[in-house]
Design a protein around this motif. Structure first.
Motif, PDB file in Angstrom:
ATOM      1  N   LEU A 119       0.805  -1.227   0.000  1.00  0.00           N
ATOM      2  CA  LEU A 119       0.000   0.000   0.000  1.00  0.00           C
ATOM      3  C   LEU A 119       0.837   1.275   0.000  1.00  0.00           C
ATOM      4  O   LEU A 119       0.287   2.365   0.018  1.00  0.00           O
ATOM      5  CB  LEU A 119      -0.954   0.019   1.206  1.00  0.00           C
ATOM      6  CG  LEU A 119      -2.077  -1.012   1.208  1.00  0.00           C
ATOM      7  CD1 LEU A 119      -2.942  -0.856   2.453  1.00  0.00           C
ATOM      8  CD2 LEU A 119      -2.947  -0.910  -0.044  1.00  0.00           C
ATOM      9  N   ALA A 411      -4.787  -5.291  -2.650  1.00  0.00           N
ATOM     10  CA  ALA A 411      -3.683  -4.742  -3.448  1.00  0.00           C
ATOM     11  C   ALA A 411      -2.750  -5.852  -3.916  1.00  0.00           C
ATOM     12  O   ALA A 411      -2.282  -5.859  -5.060  1.00  0.00           O
ATOM     13  CB  ALA A 411      -2.910  -3.712  -2.628  1.00  0.00           C
ATOM     14  N   PHE A 470      -8.862   3.128  -5.293  1.00  0.00           N
ATOM     15  CA  PHE A 470      -8.059   1.903  -5.219  1.00  0.00           C
ATOM     16  C   PHE A 470      -7.977   1.227  -6.586  1.00  0.00           C
ATOM     17  O   PHE A 470      -6.888   0.895  -7.065  1.00  0.00           O
ATOM     18  CB  PHE A 470      -8.671   0.956  -4.180  1.00  0.00           C
ATOM     19  CG  PHE A 470      -8.082  -0.428  -4.190  1.00  0.00           C
ATOM     20  CD1 PHE A 470      -6.899  -0.701  -3.528  1.00  0.00           C
ATOM     21  CD2 PHE A 470      -8.724  -1.462  -4.863  1.00  0.00           C
ATOM     22  CE1 PHE A 470      -6.356  -1.974  -3.538  1.00  0.00           C
ATOM     23  CE2 PHE A 470      -8.184  -2.738  -4.878  1.00  0.00           C
ATOM     24  CZ  PHE A 470      -6.998  -2.998  -4.210  1.00  0.00           C
ATOM     25  N   TYR A 474      -4.360   1.203  -8.857  1.00  0.00           N
ATOM     26  CA  TYR A 474      -3.600  -0.029  -9.096  1.00  0.00           C
ATOM     27  C   TYR A 474      -3.697  -0.484 -10.547  1.00  0.00           C
ATOM     28  O   TYR A 474      -2.754  -1.096 -11.068  1.00  0.00           O
ATOM     29  CB  TYR A 474      -4.045  -1.124  -8.128  1.00  0.00           C
ATOM     30  CG  TYR A 474      -3.421  -0.928  -6.776  1.00  0.00           C
ATOM     31  CD1 TYR A 474      -2.096  -1.277  -6.534  1.00  0.00           C
ATOM     32  CD2 TYR A 474      -4.138  -0.358  -5.720  1.00  0.00           C
ATOM     33  CE1 TYR A 474      -1.499  -1.059  -5.318  1.00  0.00           C
ATOM     34  CE2 TYR A 474      -3.554  -0.150  -4.486  1.00  0.00           C
ATOM     35  CZ  TYR A 474      -2.226  -0.500  -4.300  1.00  0.00           C
ATOM     36  OH  TYR A 474      -1.631  -0.278  -3.086  1.00  0.00           O
TER      37      TYR A 474
END
Length: 477
Positions: A119, A411, A470, A474
């Motif tokens: 993260l 993640a 998020f 990513y």
């Protein structure tokens, strides 16, 4: 006893089916050498038998959490069944499994180091401070309660009991993990399981003989039974009160400790996912017992008001009533020994976390003392605070950490081109719970006491924004 039996069966089936699916989805590799062998130092990295690692992990994450939390959660009524079962199978067990297995894959790294890898450094720095503070508060919370009970039982001074428990904490923190923790904890873990099974058998017998009517999960009972529903709103309060047994961020601080002792990756499902399912079963048993021992959830609330909302007295009453003299022994073990066992592993995890931050090797006892002494000095100072002041922040801190760990697991999945929704959806839900709690809870519980409807919409909005950011971030990387 239909609801109780279905809940237990659902947890077992969840382990057999969903637990196996999660392990296969993660990709356990029996041929990959584990940190227990690769980094064996005879102190923290030591290969241990699977059954022993399971029992230590179970006791580390459980202690009194699934007992006290379940009793306090039972005050809300049968909705507690839903949260424990669904939360344990799809959130808590997955949370514990990923925090443990990612540590195995990263040389037994502590939680802040894992978060930093998946993260980013900003979240890593925040979590380094947050995790150490949480662990110290856990250790303090689980020394203050037993010290007070020992004072009540023996008549001795509380301060001297504090000295004694902290001395034990220091010894258990400094010695190699297989010396005290590896020898005593399996026994305490077995005691916790035997106590839960004994309560379950007694409860089934009373239900079968018609001596006790059980509250079932039926439409008429699906309401907030808490005696102060205006302050203790079902959503999100119950989801904070019942952490151990459903999902608890504290568990992610304990899993790396056992990740350093795992002989084979194939043991991950039994040790990490399985220990959480076992905790869920304990929570279901005690929630059911508390909800029905006094008659129903309403009667439980009445009794809790009388005894000052002290779940330890409920444990004592139920154990002595249903298990006799044996129950009295297990009650003492439960309300004194088990929280102490949770506290010492909290301080041990704090030592390992600090050592990982500064890359400070812990093979020599001198290095362990350098890290441990400041932690215990701070812990002893905090133990002078009022117990309620320490305790009320633990539930919220638990769930803040659980949300972070779920985002970390998501993640990892998205970075490895796997379906992240299995973890990102629970992460978004826990984000909603934490945000809405901060907005809706009374001032005395650390909240802002805002309008519930506004709090819910704000919580949903924040969870959706975090989810959107998020996925965008990513996929861009």
């Amino acid at each position: 006893m239909v609801t109780f039996i279905i809940a237990i069966a659902a947890l077992i089936i969840g382990y057999l089916i969903y637990g196996k699916f999660i392990a296969g989805f993660f990709g356990e590799d029996a041929n990959r050498e584990t940190p227990a062998y690769r980094l064996n130092d005879g102190v923290d990295f030591i290969p241990m038998p699977r059954w022993k690692v399971f029992m230590i992990e179970f006791l580390n994450i459980a202690g009194l959490g699934p007992i006290f939390g379940a009793i306090l959660g039972a005050m809300y009524g049968p909705w507690a069944y839903v949260w424990i079962v669904v939360g344990c199978i799809f959130m808590g067990s997955v949370h514990d499994y990923f925090s443990g297995m990612l540590s195995v894959r990263n040389n037994g790294a502590s939680l802040p180091e894992l978060v930093g890898k998946y993260l980013g450094t900003g979240m890593q720095q925040f979590l380094r401070v947050f995790t150490i503070v949480l662990l110290i508060f856990v250790g303090v919370a689980f020394v203050t309660g037993p010290a007070g009970l020992l004072e009540k039982i023996t008549g001795g001074g509380k301060l001297w009991w504090l000295y004694g428990i902290f001395a034990y904490y220091l010894i258990a923190t400094l010695l190699p993990i297989n010396k005290i923790i590896g020898k005593i904890y399996p026994v305490f873990g077995l005691a916790l399981l035997v106590m839960a099974v004994g309560i379950a058998v007694a409860m089934i017998w009373q239900g079968a003989t018609g001596e006790m009517d059980m509250m079932e999960l039926v439409p008429a009972n699906l309401k907030n039974w808490h005696h102060t529903p205006g302050q203790n709103i079902l959503i999100p309060m119950m989801f904070i009160v019942i952490s151990c047994g459903a999902i608890s961020g504290f568990h992610s601080t304990q899993a790396p400790m056992m990740a350093r002792c795992l002989k084979n990756e194939k043991q991950g499902r039994q040790v990490f996912y399985g220990a959480m399912i076992a905790e869920g079963i304990v929570a279901i048993i005690w929630a059911t017992a508390a909800m029905n021992y006094f008659g129903d959830a309403e009667s439980l609330n009445t009794k809790m008001v009388e005894i000052g909302h002290n779940p330890a007295e409920v444990v004592d009453m139920i154990s002595r009533s249903w298990l006799g003299r044996v129950g009295a022994v297990f009650a003492i073990v439960g309300v004194i020994a088990l929280p102490i066992s949770t506290g010492d592993t909290a301080f041990r995890s704090a030592r390992l976390t600090v050592a990982d931050i500064f890359n400070f090797k812990q093979k020599t006892i001198g290095n362990r003392l350098i890290v441990s002494i400041p932690l215990f000095v701070l812990g002893f100072a905090l133990s002078q605070l009022d117990f309620a002041t320490v305790w009320k922040y633990l539930g919220l801190s638990n769930q803040v950490l659980s949300a972070v760990v779920l985002w970390m697991g998501a993640a990892y999945l998205i970075q490895n081109r796997k379906n992240h929704w299995l973890l990102s959806i629970p992460a978004a839900f826990m984000t909603f719970i934490v945000v809405s709690y901060l907005l809706i809870a009374p001032y005395k519980n650390g909240g802002l006491a805002l309008n519930p409807e506004l709090s819910y919409w704000t919580g949903v909005g924040v969870a959706m924004l975090v989810m959107g950011y998020f996925v965008w971030y990513y996929r861009k990387r």
